[in-house]
Design a protein around this motif. Structure first.
Motif, PDB file in Angstrom:
ATOM      1  N   GLN A  99       0.840  -1.196   0.000  1.00  0.00           N
ATOM      2  CA  GLN A  99       0.000   0.000   0.000  1.00  0.00           C
ATOM      3  C   GLN A  99       0.879   1.251   0.000  1.00  0.00           C
ATOM      4  OE1 GLN A  99      -2.810   0.264   3.213  1.00  0.00           O
ATOM      5  NE2 GLN A  99      -3.396   2.349   2.693  1.00  0.00           N
ATOM      6  N   ALA A 100       1.946   1.242   0.792  1.00  0.00           N
ATOM      7  CA  ALA A 100       2.874   2.379   0.824  1.00  0.00           C
ATOM      8  C   ALA A 100       3.514   2.587  -0.543  1.00  0.00           C
ATOM      9  CB  ALA A 100       3.947   2.159   1.889  1.00  0.00           C
ATOM     10  N   ASN A 101       3.842   1.512  -1.251  1.00  0.00           N
ATOM     11  CA  ASN A 101       4.405   1.650  -2.597  1.00  0.00           C
ATOM     12  C   ASN A 101       3.456   2.413  -3.507  1.00  0.00           C
ATOM     13  OD1 ASN A 101       6.860   0.444  -2.175  1.00  0.00           O
ATOM     14  ND2 ASN A 101       6.314  -1.501  -3.114  1.00  0.00           N
ATOM     15  N   PHE A 102       2.159   2.328  -3.247  1.00  0.00           N
ATOM     16  CA  PHE A 102       1.180   3.029  -4.075  1.00  0.00           C
ATOM     17  C   PHE A 102       0.965   4.468  -3.629  1.00  0.00           C
ATOM     18  CE2 PHE A 102      -3.131   4.389  -5.104  1.00  0.00           C
ATOM     19  CZ  PHE A 102      -3.105   4.243  -6.477  1.00  0.00           C
ATOM     20  N   ASP A 103       0.838   4.705  -2.311  1.00  0.00           N
ATOM     21  CA  ASP A 103       0.402   6.035  -1.909  1.00  0.00           C
ATOM     22  C   ASP A 103       1.382   6.901  -1.145  1.00  0.00           C
ATOM     23  OD1 ASP A 103       0.215   5.039   0.724  1.00  0.00           O
ATOM     24  OD2 ASP A 103      -1.936   4.762   0.604  1.00  0.00           O
ATOM     25  N   SER A 104       2.366   6.365  -0.485  1.00  0.00           N
ATOM     26  CA  SER A 104       3.224   7.234   0.328  1.00  0.00           C
ATOM     27  C   SER A 104       4.714   7.066   0.080  1.00  0.00           C
ATOM     28  CB  SER A 104       2.925   7.034   1.815  1.00  0.00           C
ATOM     29  OG  SER A 104       3.124   5.688   2.193  1.00  0.00           O
ATOM     30  N   ALA A 105       5.118   6.032  -0.620  1.00  0.00           N
ATOM     31  CA  ALA A 105       6.542   5.848  -0.904  1.00  0.00           C
ATOM     32  C   ALA A 105       7.013   6.728  -2.057  1.00  0.00           C
ATOM     33  CB  ALA A 105       6.854   4.383  -1.201  1.00  0.00           C
ATOM     34  N   LEU A 106       6.082   7.217  -2.865  1.00  0.00           N
ATOM     35  CA  LEU A 106       6.351   8.098  -3.996  1.00  0.00           C
ATOM     36  C   LEU A 106       7.378   7.493  -4.945  1.00  0.00           C
ATOM     37  CD1 LEU A 106       6.060  11.571  -2.258  1.00  0.00           C
ATOM     38  CD2 LEU A 106       4.288  10.203  -3.344  1.00  0.00           C
ATOM     39  N   ASP A 107       8.539   8.135  -5.160  1.00  0.00           N
ATOM     40  CA  ASP A 107       9.503   7.625  -6.144  1.00  0.00           C
ATOM     41  C   ASP A 107      10.370   6.504  -5.588  1.00  0.00           C
ATOM     42  OD1 ASP A 107       8.610   9.517  -8.014  1.00  0.00           O
ATOM     43  OD2 ASP A 107       9.984  11.014  -7.220  1.00  0.00           O
ATOM     44  N   ALA A 108      10.472   6.396  -4.278  1.00  0.00           N
ATOM     45  CA  ALA A 108      11.176   5.273  -3.653  1.00  0.00           C
ATOM     46  C   ALA A 108      10.178   4.119  -3.533  1.00  0.00           C
ATOM     47  CB  ALA A 108      11.721   5.670  -2.281  1.00  0.00           C
ATOM     48  N   ARG A 109      10.682   2.922  -3.342  1.00  0.00           N
ATOM     49  CA  ARG A 109       9.829   1.743  -3.236  1.00  0.00           C
ATOM     50  C   ARG A 109      10.419   0.773  -2.227  1.00  0.00           C
ATOM     51  NH1 ARG A 109       6.635   4.237  -5.209  1.00  0.00           N
ATOM     52  NH2 ARG A 109       5.658   4.150  -7.231  1.00  0.00           N
ATOM     53  N   TYR A 110       9.532  -0.043  -1.646  1.00  0.00           N
ATOM     54  CA  TYR A 110      10.006  -1.181  -0.876  1.00  0.00           C
ATOM     55  C   TYR A 110      10.308  -2.304  -1.854  1.00  0.00           C
ATOM     56  CZ  TYR A 110       8.536   1.094   3.407  1.00  0.00           C
ATOM     57  OH  TYR A 110       8.403   1.976   4.452  1.00  0.00           O
ATOM     58  N   ALA A 111      11.367  -3.042  -1.585  1.00  0.00           N
ATOM     59  CA  ALA A 111      11.761  -4.152  -2.445  1.00  0.00           C
ATOM     60  C   ALA A 111      12.360  -5.262  -1.582  1.00  0.00           C
ATOM     61  CB  ALA A 111      12.788  -3.677  -3.470  1.00  0.00           C
ATOM     62  N   ALA A 112      12.311  -6.479  -2.093  1.00  0.00           N
ATOM     63  CA  ALA A 112      12.912  -7.627  -1.420  1.00  0.00           C
ATOM     64  C   ALA A 112      14.118  -8.077  -2.226  1.00  0.00           C
ATOM     65  CB  ALA A 112      11.902  -8.763  -1.305  1.00  0.00           C
ATOM     66  N   TRP A 113      15.233  -8.284  -1.530  1.00  0.00           N
ATOM     67  CA  TRP A 113      16.458  -8.746  -2.180  1.00  0.00           C
ATOM     68  C   TRP A 113      17.341  -9.397  -1.130  1.00  0.00           C
ATOM     69  CZ3 TRP A 113      21.485  -5.799  -2.719  1.00  0.00           C
ATOM     70  CH2 TRP A 113      22.365  -6.440  -3.604  1.00  0.00           C
ATOM     71  N   GLN A 114      17.866 -10.551  -1.441  1.00  0.00           N
ATOM     72  CA  GLN A 114      18.769 -11.286  -0.567  1.00  0.00           C
ATOM     73  C   GLN A 114      18.177 -11.506   0.828  1.00  0.00           C
ATOM     74  OE1 GLN A 114      22.506  -9.089  -0.706  1.00  0.00           O
ATOM     75  NE2 GLN A 114      23.120 -10.164  -2.572  1.00  0.00           N
ATOM     76  N   GLY A 115      16.875 -11.808   0.881  1.00  0.00           N
ATOM     77  CA  GLY A 115      16.218 -12.111   2.148  1.00  0.00           C
ATOM     78  C   GLY A 115      15.954 -10.909   3.036  1.00  0.00           C
ATOM     79  N   ARG A 116      16.153  -9.708   2.516  1.00  0.00           N
ATOM     80  CA  ARG A 116      15.948  -8.484   3.294  1.00  0.00           C
ATOM     81  C   ARG A 116      14.944  -7.583   2.603  1.00  0.00           C
ATOM     82  NH1 ARG A 116      18.675  -7.476   7.543  1.00  0.00           N
ATOM     83  NH2 ARG A 116      18.299  -5.246   7.420  1.00  0.00           N
ATOM     84  N   LEU A 117      14.367  -6.696   3.398  1.00  0.00           N
ATOM     85  CA  LEU A 117      13.528  -5.624   2.886  1.00  0.00           C
ATOM     86  C   LEU A 117      14.425  -4.412   2.655  1.00  0.00           C
ATOM     87  CD1 LEU A 117      10.625  -4.588   2.352  1.00  0.00           C
ATOM     88  CD2 LEU A 117      10.603  -3.822   4.742  1.00  0.00           C
TER      89      LEU A 117
END
Length: 170
Positions: A99-117
């Motif tokens: 939900q944050a990726n859509f409305d409050s993260a703006l140009d940054a995003r949450y992503a998963a890589w190497q078992g981490r957020l």
């Protein structure tokens, strides 16, 4: 009609019809951004407090948070990332991140890589401007710092809180 044939699509320089390998700079009077330009921008702010183990890889700290910048000049891509936490197991926590990726993260995003957020800002390298880059660093650091509270990369939000559906649709 939503679908269009490739021959019907625009073919001006920089248009998507040229394919993902071709990215035109924003302004033809300025050269495309490359690793040398990015290195200069990073060192303008960070000085020599930057680790660069190889071309296209920089590491430095902002507000005590490790920031990694990775590029691929051949693919024309750049990403700014910082680790946030372990990937949450709870579906509600994952839903909140999406939900944050859509409305409050703006140009940054949450992503998963190497078992981490991670908090990530991804941009075409050739069209990256200095302002875009500095904004991306700030948004990545802010998004990581606000995880668990506002989940925001700045004071702005798009839309608002998700509304509960009225019920099943038929």
């Amino acid at each position: 009609m939503i679908a269009a044939s490739a021959s019907a699509q625009a073919t001006q320089p920089g248009d998507a019809a040229e394919g993902p390998d071709v990215v035109a700079p924003l302004d033809e009077s300025s050269p495309p951004t490359d690793n040398a330009t990015l290195d200069r921008w990073i060192r303008e702010v960070m000085g020599e407090d930057v680790a660069s183990s190889q071309p296209g890889h920089w590491e430095f700290a902002v507000a005590g948070r490790p920031v990694i910048v990775l590029t691929d000049e051949v693919a024309g891509r750049m990403r700014i990332i910082t680790p946030v936490a372990e990937i949450p197991d709870e579906p509600e926590a994952l839903l909140r991140l999406m939900q944050a990726n859509f409305d409050s993260a703006l140009d940054a995003r949450y992503a998963a890589w190497q078992g981490r957020l991670w908090s990530a800002f991804i941009h075409p390298l050739p069209t990256l401007t200095k302002d875009d880059f500095y904004s991306g660093v700030g948004q990545v650091v802010t998004l990581a710092a606000t995880t668990g509270t506002t989940y925001s990369s700045s004071g702005l939000t798009f839309g608002g809180e998700e509304e509960e559906p009225d019920g099943p649709s038929s």
